[in-house]
Design an enzyme around this catalytic site. Structure first.
Site, short mmCIF file in Angstrom:
data_model
loop_
_atom_site.label_atom_id
_atom_site.label_comp_id
_atom_site.label_asym_id
_atom_site.label_seq_id
_atom_site.Cartn_x
_atom_site.Cartn_y
_atom_site.Cartn_z
N SER A 196 14.96 60.98 17.28
CA SER A 196 15.93 60.88 16.13
C SER A 196 15.66 60.84 14.71
O SER A 196 15.37 61.93 14.36
CB SER A 196 16.55 59.34 16.23
OG SER A 196 17.97 59.15 15.51
N ASP A 201 24.83 61.71 24.66
CA ASP A 201 24.23 60.82 23.28
C ASP A 201 25.57 60.51 22.53
O ASP A 201 26.18 61.67 22.05
CB ASP A 201 23.31 61.84 22.64
CG ASP A 201 22.49 61.22 21.61
OD1 ASP A 201 23.22 60.44 21.00
OD2 ASP A 201 21.37 61.61 21.30
N HIS A 254 20.96 58.51 23.90
CA HIS A 254 20.07 58.41 22.80
C HIS A 254 18.81 57.36 22.85
O HIS A 254 18.02 57.58 21.97
CB HIS A 254 20.76 58.13 21.50
CG HIS A 254 20.21 58.57 20.26
ND1 HIS A 254 19.92 59.90 19.75
CD2 HIS A 254 19.60 57.74 19.24
CE1 HIS A 254 19.54 59.96 18.73
NE2 HIS A 254 19.23 58.70 18.19
#
Length: 293
Positions: free
Chosen positions: A160, A239, A271
């Site tokens: 991320s 996600d 995610h």
């Protein structure tokens, strides 16, 4: 050096706050005084049995700490077999000196635990939000020295915001890393709310300063493939943050400069760390092939 010598050298880098046996190796948690940040910083380091033959730096995402990947991903199991050391930095400075800054803790995606792996240029963030210099000039070289490794044996990955950090640091510092991967990275932060908020706060309103910290823009501007042996990226299609991540932008940028990219899209994965734990072994093996052979 063997594991015992590497652990001894690593513990000299700071104060050990935790040490645990893990798959025959040692999992360390440390704090040290950072000259670049100007405050104490925390990091985790896994040293495999038999000693590290390669080093993988793993950068974590928004709200995470040096403990998050270390405790949730299960990476030590295969790292111990491959001979990979794992370095997990924290995501920003912490403590009263930063939490007292107005706005530092007002939101989860800016300020504390949201350093975006860059050096801020705007007041008041420029003083302590210096994660790029901290990692590249201080922490990574210190850990490399303790383990007796160099850039040819060092790779970088992240998740991320940390995936953004891995991609941008690798592209901004040619030769600093021999291998590169990312998991659900913020691949085009100039185009998403997370990145726009962070870049405006840390770098200012002038968007001309933003592409220097945008992985897709950096790749697009490359004259040739910076990682001819390939880059690995994994992305879950379930996600909920997919509209923030823009993997297709990085894919297009790689294609434009003939950069080999393996971008794997996974149905039904989100995610979080169930996704990371599912694919992390592939990333460890990917880096070990380049760093160790």
């Amino acid at each position: 050096m063997d594991m015992r010598q590497q652990v001894q050298a690593a513990t000299a880098l700071g104060t050990v706050t935790g040490e645990h046996g893990s798959y025959g190796g040692r999992q360390l948690f440390l704090t040290h005084e950072s000259a670049e940040i100007g405050l104490p910083m925390r990091f985790a380091l896994y040293v495999p049995p038999g000693g590290a033959k390669g080093l993988l730096v793993f950068l974590v995402g928004l709200t995470a700490t040096e403990e998050t990947f270390t405790m949730k991903a299960g990476a030590q199991r295969l790292a111990s077999e491959l001979g990979l050391a794992l370095l997990m930095p924290d995501t920003s400075a912490r403590g009263d000196a930063v939490t007292s800054i107005p706005g530092a803790t007002a939101s989860w995606d800016f300020g504390v635990a949201a350093g975006f792996y860059l050096d801020a240029t705007q007041t008041p963030w420029a003083t302590h939000w210096r994660m790029e210099s901290y990692l590249m000039r201080e922490l990574i070289p210190q850990v490399q020295g303790a383990l007796g490794l160099d850039a040819a044996r060092t790779g970088i990955s992240g998740h991320s915001m940390g995936g953004h950090g891995a991609l941008t640091l690798a592209l901004r510092h040619p030769g600093a890393f021999a291998s590169l991967s990312a998991l659900a990275p913020i691949a085009a932060p100039s185009r998403c709310p997370w990145g726009e908020k962070a870049f405006t706060g840390y770098l200012g309103e002038d968007r001309d300063a933003w592409p220097a910290h945008d992985a897709s823009a950096l790749m697009q501007a490359s004259r040739s493939a910076p990682y001819p042996h390939g880059i690995l990226v994994d992305q879950g299609l379930a996600d909920k943050f997919l509209d923030q991540l823009h993997p297709e932008a990085f894919e297009s940028a790689c294609a434009a400069v003939s950069q080999p990219l393996t971008l794997r899209r996974h149905e039904d994965y989100d995610h979080g760390y169930y996704f990371i734990a599912t694919v992390i072994d592939d990333h460890l093996a990917f880096h070990a092939r380049r760093l160790i052979g």
